[in-house]
Design an enzyme around this catalytic site. Structure first.
Site, PDB file in Angstrom:
ATOM      1  N   LYS A  31      76.610  37.380  -7.109  1.00  0.00           N
ATOM      2  CA  LYS A  31      76.425  38.797  -6.827  1.00  0.00           C
ATOM      3  C   LYS A  31      75.305  39.165  -6.798  1.00  0.00           C
ATOM      4  CE  LYS A  31      80.717  39.991  -8.924  1.00  0.00           C
ATOM      5  NZ  LYS A  31      81.483  38.830  -9.115  1.00  0.00           N
TER       6      LYS A  31
HETATM    7  C1  LIG Z   1      82.895  38.942  -9.706  1.00  0.00           C
HETATM    8  C2  LIG Z   1      82.725  37.452  -9.172  1.00  0.00           C
HETATM    9  C3  LIG Z   1      83.571  37.026  -8.199  1.00  0.00           C
HETATM   10  C4  LIG Z   1      84.774  37.484  -7.531  1.00  0.00           C
HETATM   11  O1  LIG Z   1      84.620  38.427  -6.935  1.00  0.00           O
HETATM   12  P1  LIG Z   1      84.997  39.082  -5.810  1.00  0.00           P
HETATM   13  O2  LIG Z   1      84.052  40.031  -4.581  1.00  0.00           O
HETATM   14  O3  LIG Z   1      85.022  40.509  -6.998  1.00  0.00           O
HETATM   15  O4  LIG Z   1      86.576  39.032  -5.146  1.00  0.00           O
HETATM   16  C5  LIG Z   1      84.090  35.694  -8.401  1.00  0.00           C
HETATM   17  N1  LIG Z   1      83.409  34.855  -8.890  1.00  0.00           N
HETATM   18  C6  LIG Z   1      81.669  34.888  -9.465  1.00  0.00           C
HETATM   19  C7  LIG Z   1      81.267  33.786 -10.130  1.00  0.00           C
HETATM   20  C8  LIG Z   1      81.794  36.215 -10.444  1.00  0.00           C
HETATM   21  O5  LIG Z   1      80.853  36.563 -10.005  1.00  0.00           O
END
Ligand SMILES: *Cc1c(COP(=O)(O)O)cnc(C)c1O
Length: 496
Positions: free
Chosen positions: A112
């Site tokens: 993120k």
């Molecule tokens: C948010 C997240 C995901 C999922 O990503 P999306 O864009 O919501 O599909 C997968 N792994 C981790 C560690 C995340 O923080």
């Protein structure tokens, strides 16, 4: 001519990129999508000599056309700096039969950060461009990682406040500790007595509340979103797929034009959608492999053409993927419906009333480049253990879901195409699950003891983000029921 953004639920709504970033969600509840997906205007061969920041500029300038070169470069340079613990920003690591694209080298050690370290700058630049005088209040629902990354990105950014809602019993202890110790006078963290979907629905309802928007405006505030529905998050995520491809080229792992597969552990469908956009820009991607955990609503969708959220919500060891409504899927639905907002709006209305919808056969045919599968808890743990024992490389639970699904894909198809697995979190973020997967004997250890054991096991340094919270004070202890989220927001902002 500027690239315009349309609502997925009403094509008559057209805004510039900066306006789409400011609004987050369209007034009709739709998501903003670019009128058309731009193609690269430099060759991949030229991109292979560029730094992460330079690649970011070349990709993002095509989507955020109303930003000046100076504005955009400014945002990029403020985001991708020494907050990342490697100048490569997103390194590729070859292990076993795949390339792991490590997206966890930012401030909060999850992918993120790739988008949320730049979003505050895109947002404040957008506000200036549009003569916004109100303070911007970021409302975010988090399944764990978005919350901390958003808090860290927005902390003490002038003209902004951020309120994060997370499921009180649905995140890892380290994720929770990371959030409730967040500093910054403009940060607020609230645990809700519900799951992630409750949090997300609550935030969506607040965004859709027109009367509340008026009240807020009178008080000098306006809402915006840091959730992955914001185009200001989606666009920066396209960058690292392009970057990964150019690194493979630069390292002569692939030849020019050679196609790769991309494997993404998926929750809200943001990360994999970014890969799909990269493919549509002309990046040579063959298959988009969508990996789910036991909340396998997307696997079912790709196999049957029916999206059905009416099922038991399962808490797993990959909590950031514990999601039954993948918001960003709406952008794909819109596209496979031939960019028809009426068709999309009808399906989304069905999702709201019946909790499910089915796409037509012709729409389903548009999904041929996607492959969906899922990993059970036992398979995920076994993948972590096996990869560690075979190579010494330790991956987190989310990445392990993707690695498991990739193995299934290869067994099923025999496809030998080189593949990049999005590695979305540092194993230090999910230390307990990772260490217990490697050996059951760790189950009796404390959380921070496990951190040190992981460091010995993986032969990697404990990241700063973890060192910081060992001793940090809890600064946030608010809890509310999902139905009280609006009242909580008004209380925090002191608005009546
Ligand atoms: C948010 C997240 C995901 C999922 O990503 P999306 O864009 O919501 O599909 C997968 N792994 C981790 C560690 C995340 O923080």
């Amino acid at each position: 001519m500027d690239l315009m953004y349309k609502s997925t639920r009403n094509s008559n709504v057209k805004v510039k990129a900066s306006e789409a970033i400011l609004k987050g969600l369209a007034d009709d509840g739709g998501l903003f999508v670019p009128d058309s997906i731009p193609a690269f205007d430099v060759s991949l061969d030229r991109l292979k000599g560029m730094s992460y920041q330079e690649v970011a500029y070349e990709v993002m300038k095509l989507f955020l056309t109303d930003f000046t070169e100076e504005e955009l470069k400014n945002c990029i340079n403020k985001a991708y700096d020494s907050k990342f613990d490697t100048p490569e920003i997103a390194p590729l690591v070859k292990a076993d039969n795949a390339y792991y694209l490590e997206l966890f080298h930012g401030a909060t050690i999850a992918f993120k950060d790739m988008a949320l370290s730049i979003l505050p700058h895109l947002l404040t630049t957008s506000a200036k461009k549009n003569n916004i005088k109100n303070d911007i209040v970021i409302l975010t629902a988090t399944s764990g990682d978005t919350g901390k990354a958003a808090l860290s990105g927005f902390a003490d950014v002038e003209g902004t406040k951020i309120i994060v809602f997370y499921p009180k019993d649905g995140v890892s202890p380290i994720q929770e500790k990371q959030m409730v110790t967040q500093k910054g006078n403009n940060t607020y963290v609230v645990g809700i007595t519900g799951n992630f979907d409750d949090a997300q629905t609550g935030v969506k309802n607040i965004f859709g509340d027109k009367e509340l928007a008026k009240t807020m405006d009178n008080a000098g505030y306006q809402f915006s979103s840091a959730n992955s529905i914001n185009i200001g998050r989606l666009v920066p995520q396209i960058v690292y797929y392009v970057y990964a491809y150019t690194r493979l080229l630069a390292n002569e792992e692939i030849a020019e034009g050679e196609k790769i597969n991309v494997v993404v552990p998926t929750g809200n469908f943001g990360n994999i959608l970014a890969a799909y956009y990269a493919k549509n820009m002309g990046l040579p991607i063959a298959k988009l492999i969508c990996a789910s955990n036991d909340n396998k609503v997307l696997y079912d969708f790709f196999t049957t053409g029916t999206y059905d959220r009416n099922r038991q919500f399962v808490l797993t060891t990959s909590p950031s993927m514990d999601i039954l409504i993948s918001s960003n899927l709406e952008r794909l639905i819109y596209r496979i419906a031939g960019n028809d907002s009426d068709v999309n709006a009808k399906l989304m209305a069905e999702l709201k009333t019946d909790g499910k919808y089915s796409i037509t056969d012709s729409m389903k045919a548009e999904l041929k480049d996607f492959y969906g599968n899922y990993a059970t808890e036992a398979e995920t743990a076994a993948t972590i253990k096996n990869l560690y024992e075979d190579t010494g490389y330790v991956i987190d639970t989310h990445t392990a879901v993707a690695a498991t699904v990739y193995d299934k894909y290869v067994k099923e198809t025999g496809d030998k195409t080189k593949s990049v697995i999005a590695s979305t979190a540092s194993p230090y973020k999910f230390t307990r699950s990772v260490m217990e997967a490697i050996d059951e004997k760790y189950s009796t250890k404390g959380d921070f003891e496990l951190v040190d054991l992981l460091s010995e096991t993986a032969k990697t340094d404990v990241p700063n983000a973890i060192e910081e919270i060992r001793t940090a004070k809890v600064l946030h202890d608010r809890i509310c029921a999902p139905q009280d989220m609006k009242a909580t927001v008004m209380d925090i902002l002191n608005v009546k």
